[in-house]
Scaffold this motif. Structure first.
Motif, short mmCIF file in Angstrom:
data_model
loop_
_atom_site.label_atom_id
_atom_site.label_comp_id
_atom_site.label_asym_id
_atom_site.label_seq_id
_atom_site.Cartn_x
_atom_site.Cartn_y
_atom_site.Cartn_z
N MET A 152 0.85 -1.17 0.00
CA MET A 152 0.00 0.00 0.00
C MET A 152 0.90 1.23 0.00
SD MET A 152 -3.11 0.40 2.66
CE MET A 152 -2.10 -0.44 3.83
N SER A 153 0.73 2.09 -0.93
CA SER A 153 1.48 3.34 -1.00
C SER A 153 0.57 4.38 -1.64
CB SER A 153 2.76 3.16 -1.81
OG SER A 153 2.45 2.92 -3.16
N GLU A 154 1.15 5.51 -1.93
CA GLU A 154 0.36 6.60 -2.49
C GLU A 154 -0.31 6.21 -3.81
OE1 GLU A 154 3.54 9.61 -0.59
OE2 GLU A 154 3.66 9.06 -2.67
N ASP A 155 0.25 5.26 -4.52
CA ASP A 155 -0.29 4.88 -5.83
C ASP A 155 -1.19 3.66 -5.76
OD1 ASP A 155 1.17 6.94 -7.08
OD2 ASP A 155 2.96 5.69 -7.00
N ASP A 156 -1.26 3.00 -4.61
CA ASP A 156 -2.02 1.77 -4.47
C ASP A 156 -3.43 2.05 -3.98
OD1 ASP A 156 0.19 0.29 -5.21
OD2 ASP A 156 0.85 0.04 -3.14
N VAL A 157 -4.29 1.09 -4.22
CA VAL A 157 -5.65 1.15 -3.71
C VAL A 157 -5.63 0.57 -2.30
CG1 VAL A 157 -8.00 0.30 -4.05
CG2 VAL A 157 -6.59 0.93 -6.01
N PRO A 158 -6.30 1.19 -1.32
CA PRO A 158 -6.26 0.67 0.04
C PRO A 158 -7.00 -0.66 0.15
CG PRO A 158 -7.85 2.43 -0.11
CD PRO A 158 -7.13 2.36 -1.44
N LEU A 159 -6.63 -1.42 1.15
CA LEU A 159 -7.30 -2.68 1.42
C LEU A 159 -8.66 -2.44 2.04
CD1 LEU A 159 -4.28 -4.45 3.11
CD2 LEU A 159 -5.09 -4.76 0.78
N SER A 160 -9.58 -3.36 1.80
CA SER A 160 -10.87 -3.31 2.48
C SER A 160 -10.76 -4.15 3.74
CB SER A 160 -11.96 -3.89 1.59
OG SER A 160 -12.13 -3.08 0.46
N ALA A 161 -11.34 -3.68 4.80
CA ALA A 161 -11.30 -4.41 6.06
C ALA A 161 -12.15 -5.67 5.95
CB ALA A 161 -11.80 -3.54 7.20
N PRO A 162 -11.62 -6.80 6.39
CA PRO A 162 -12.42 -8.03 6.37
C PRO A 162 -13.48 -8.00 7.48
CG PRO A 162 -10.32 -8.44 7.42
CD PRO A 162 -10.28 -7.03 6.89
N ASP A 163 -14.44 -8.89 7.38
CA ASP A 163 -15.49 -8.97 8.40
C ASP A 163 -14.91 -9.30 9.77
OD1 ASP A 163 -17.38 -8.41 6.48
OD2 ASP A 163 -17.92 -10.51 6.16
N THR A 164 -13.74 -9.89 9.80
CA THR A 164 -13.11 -10.28 11.06
C THR A 164 -12.31 -9.15 11.71
OG1 THR A 164 -11.21 -11.13 9.84
CG2 THR A 164 -12.96 -12.72 10.41
N ALA A 165 -12.26 -7.98 11.07
CA ALA A 165 -11.52 -6.85 11.64
C ALA A 165 -12.10 -6.47 12.99
CB ALA A 165 -11.57 -5.66 10.69
N LYS A 166 -11.21 -6.15 13.92
CA LYS A 166 -11.63 -5.63 15.23
C LYS A 166 -11.95 -4.16 15.03
CE LYS A 166 -10.61 -9.44 17.37
NZ LYS A 166 -11.57 -10.29 18.00
N GLU A 167 -13.04 -3.70 15.63
CA GLU A 167 -13.48 -2.32 15.42
C GLU A 167 -13.71 -1.64 16.76
OE1 GLU A 167 -17.31 -0.14 13.48
OE2 GLU A 167 -16.29 -1.61 12.24
N LEU A 168 -13.38 -0.36 16.81
CA LEU A 168 -13.59 0.44 18.00
C LEU A 168 -13.99 1.84 17.57
CD1 LEU A 168 -13.23 0.58 21.14
CD2 LEU A 168 -10.91 1.39 20.69
N ARG A 169 -15.08 2.33 18.11
CA ARG A 169 -15.49 3.72 17.87
C ARG A 169 -15.01 4.54 19.07
NH1 ARG A 169 -18.24 4.37 13.39
NH2 ARG A 169 -19.11 2.51 12.45
N PHE A 170 -14.57 5.77 18.81
CA PHE A 170 -13.95 6.53 19.89
C PHE A 170 -14.11 8.04 19.69
CE2 PHE A 170 -10.79 6.00 16.60
CZ PHE A 170 -10.11 7.20 16.57
N SER A 171 -13.90 8.75 20.80
CA SER A 171 -13.87 10.21 20.81
C SER A 171 -12.55 10.64 21.47
CB SER A 171 -15.07 10.77 21.57
OG SER A 171 -14.98 10.40 22.93
N LEU A 172 -12.34 11.92 21.60
CA LEU A 172 -11.09 12.43 22.18
C LEU A 172 -10.85 11.86 23.58
CD1 LEU A 172 -8.69 14.37 21.80
CD2 LEU A 172 -10.11 16.18 22.78
N ASP A 173 -11.89 11.78 24.40
CA ASP A 173 -11.74 11.26 25.76
C ASP A 173 -11.37 9.78 25.79
OD1 ASP A 173 -12.31 13.75 26.81
OD2 ASP A 173 -14.43 13.29 27.16
N ASP A 174 -11.60 9.08 24.70
CA ASP A 174 -11.34 7.64 24.64
C ASP A 174 -9.93 7.28 24.18
OD1 ASP A 174 -14.06 7.08 25.31
OD2 ASP A 174 -14.61 7.39 23.21
N LEU A 175 -9.08 8.25 23.88
CA LEU A 175 -7.77 7.94 23.31
C LEU A 175 -6.92 7.01 24.18
CD1 LEU A 175 -6.85 11.28 21.53
CD2 LEU A 175 -7.44 9.09 20.48
N PRO A 176 -6.95 7.10 25.51
CA PRO A 176 -6.19 6.11 26.28
C PRO A 176 -6.67 4.68 26.02
CG PRO A 176 -6.71 7.99 27.67
CD PRO A 176 -7.48 8.16 26.37
N GLU A 177 -7.98 4.49 25.90
CA GLU A 177 -8.52 3.16 25.61
C GLU A 177 -8.16 2.72 24.19
OE1 GLU A 177 -10.35 5.63 27.02
OE2 GLU A 177 -10.74 4.79 29.00
#
Length: 137
Positions: free
Chosen positions: A1-26
């Motif tokens: 992956m570089s400036e000329d490449d297409v980014p990867l799509s996240a697989p269904d098994t990707a770990k996901e976390l939603r966050f805000s500024l206060d959550d940065l330590p977590e």
């Protein structure tokens, strides 16, 4: 992956976390635990967390109040993408490619992330901004 490449799509098994500024330590703790579980050597975890923290901090301070982190492993390493829904960023060229000016006190996040990751890709548009980084495991 570089400036000329297409980014990867996240697989269904990707770990996901939603966050805000206060959550940065977590966010940092979550990322470190995930990196270790994917086999990242302990001496590389610190740089990984620094790069991820720089991009995550940018997402919630410059992009939108909330952002999403996805993390997954593949045959080439560990991939992480951070997405915010901010719509006002229109960078010229490739942000983070040039080092910061002497005595800079800010504006180094993407440059640091670029230096610490194996590859980095940035996509910005009407749906917000996504930064995808790869790290060697």
């Amino acid at each position: 992956m570089s400036e000329d490449d297409v980014p990867l799509s996240a697989p269904d098994t990707a770990k996901e976390l939603r966050f805000s500024l206060d959550d940065l330590p977590e966010v940092r703790e979550f990322a470190a635990v995930q990196a270790r579980s994917k086999g990242m050597p302990e001496d590389a975890v610190g740089d990984f967390v620094v790069a991820l923290n720089e991009v995550a901090t940018n997402a919630v301070t410059h992009g939108a109040p909330e952002a999403r982190l996805r993390l997954w492993g593949d045959r080439d390493g560990l991939v992480v993408d951070i997405h915010d829904e901010g719509k006002d960023w229109h960078p010229e060229g490739w942000p983070g490619r040039a080092g910061p000016p002497d005595n800079a006190t800010g504006g180094m996040g993407l440059w640091v992330a670029r230096k610490l990751s194996t590859d980095i890709y940035l996509e910005t548009g009407s749906n917000g901004t996504t930064v995808t980084m790869r790290f060697t495991v």
